[in-house]
Scaffold this motif. Sequence first.
Motif, PDB file in Angstrom:
ATOM      1  N   GLU A   1     -35.539 -39.631  -2.524  1.00 57.36           N
ATOM      2  CA  GLU A   1     -36.611 -38.777  -3.039  1.00 57.36           C
ATOM      3  C   GLU A   1     -36.044 -37.608  -3.831  1.00 57.36           C
ATOM      4  O   GLU A   1     -36.613 -37.186  -4.844  1.00 57.36           O
TER       5      GLU A   1
ATOM      6  N   VAL B   1     -37.230 -36.605  -7.526  1.00 55.76           N
ATOM      7  CA  VAL B   1     -37.791 -35.277  -7.813  1.00 55.76           C
ATOM      8  C   VAL B   1     -37.080 -34.652  -9.005  1.00 55.76           C
ATOM      9  O   VAL B   1     -37.703 -33.984  -9.845  1.00 55.76           O
TER      10      VAL B   1
ATOM     11  N   GLN C   1     -38.198 -36.650 -12.221  1.00 50.24           N
ATOM     12  CA  GLN C   1     -39.636 -36.707 -12.473  1.00 50.24           C
ATOM     13  C   GLN C   1     -40.120 -35.879 -13.660  1.00 50.24           C
ATOM     14  O   GLN C   1     -40.820 -36.393 -14.536  1.00 50.24           O
TER      15      GLN C   1
ATOM     16  N   SER D   1     -43.179 -39.140  -5.732  1.00 53.68           N
ATOM     17  CA  SER D   1     -42.278 -38.424  -6.641  1.00 53.68           C
ATOM     18  C   SER D   1     -42.047 -39.170  -7.951  1.00 53.68           C
ATOM     19  O   SER D   1     -41.219 -38.740  -8.756  1.00 53.68           O
TER      20      SER D   1
END
Length: 544
Positions: free
Chosen positions: A219, A223, A226, A270
């Motif tokens: 993740e 992130v 993104q 995410s």
Amino acid sequence: MQETASYQHILLNWTRVYNHPAAGEAELTTLVRQLQQQVPLQDTAVAAAFFRACVEASMAFYDQTTLASRQPLREGGSAGYQVADALVKLVIYLTKLGRNGNQTDLLPMRMFLSSVALAVVHTHTNSPEAFGVCQRPFFRLLCGVVHEANSAYQGEEAWCTNDGLHAIMGLLGETLLLLSPAFVPGFGFSWLTLVSHRHFFPQLMASKETWSLAASLLEGQLVFLQPFIATGQISESLKLLYRGMVCVVLVVLHDFPDFLASYALKLCDSIPANCVQLRNLLLSAYPRDMRLPEPMTPNLKIDLLPDVSRSPEIAFAYADVLDQEHLKSDLERFLISQNPASFARDAASKLFAASSPDSSTEPDTWTPVERFNVGLINAFVLHTVVTITSMSDSTARESAQRVALDMLRAILAEADPEACYLMVNAISNQLRFPSSHTYLCSRLVLALFSKSDERVRECIARVLIERILVNRPFPWGLLVTLIELLRNPYYAFWNHEFTQRSPQIVDILSAVAKSIRPADTRALSGSGALGHGLAAQTLAQSPS
């Protein structure tokens, strides 16, 4: 300063002995015992100062070596890493000799990893231009921990237990979480290499206790990527980093599908909306012991599959964000009692509230990547599904499904095009492997298509079709739902205006139709070709 010099002198002395050809296990063990008597490493303050000085010494030695050669060390060169390699070996010896029976003393490893993390952050902050070269000894130190710990577990002189190795890798994972690209972007490539190391990630997969840590690491990379993917600001280096992330996910999908099936929905929070292929990769994961039926099988009866009565494992705390908005208990109450009557409108106002800048960010420079809280929307849909499928009484469950359909219709009616897309996207994320969640959401999607206005129908068609326009794999539930929508004349998909809006759309839809049925899809007769079509029609035709 005097203590620092003393600690560094101890490290350099250890390095000379460690690199000497005649040095054996007995000599190294004796030297470590002397060090333990000389430096009280059980004191966390002393241990922090000691390892900080040692990390600085390894950095200084690397700098001196590269300065002498007037160029960074080439791949395969090891002269500048002598102190770094010796330091890692010292930490492993301290961990080994600090054991109490089968219990591994993790204090030296914890303090060492903390010192490395602090040094990485300090160097990245104060020397960002030179960090590309300066990060090499940091990578060597962290990679050395993986290598030496694995050798201690299964090498010729193995002494580390499985629990000890797992604990060391857990500490390393926590350190990498602190150094994720969102916090230390200059360390991104080294970070991804460490996370995907063949002796590291599989250790996190060995126990479900560390699955959440592994998911947090993946993740962290998403992130970081993104905002760049969402805004299209992709440089060559970011493209390379993204491709590396896709490769990691592919390997995890192949080797550890159970993990990805449990955490795919968390990771989807995410992923930006325009990153379709990576989302498909995550949602295509299914438990290793499951065999997926062929989605194009004629007259496939999904409701008769044994797996549709089982709920998938949701291993993360998705409902926390709902509690923050006071939506969780209200949603549960509404699905059971339909009270209060204004819930759908109130929920829409919370779900589609525009994102606000972080108070710590300058208002003039802050630009929201997404207008809405995607995690909140995804959690709302997921909790709706979990609440309904967990009902043991079939009558209450059917009633809650009708309530959920009307609620979603009302929420979508309040949504602007972007919010509508995100809500339909959240529902489509549940179309995965055969399960009670996939079955329910497939029925909801088909019922929403038949009962909603043309705007929502077009949005549903867009979300489903764009997910099969990329490279495989495709989520099983998504294929089943799309095939039913296109094949079943009850939904009259081909009669809707949006299917003929432009020649490009006609070409895309024709290609999709041929891929799921070589013959003319429009000529298909009969209803409920895939078994759950009749159930979706019943749900759509039920009185509101």
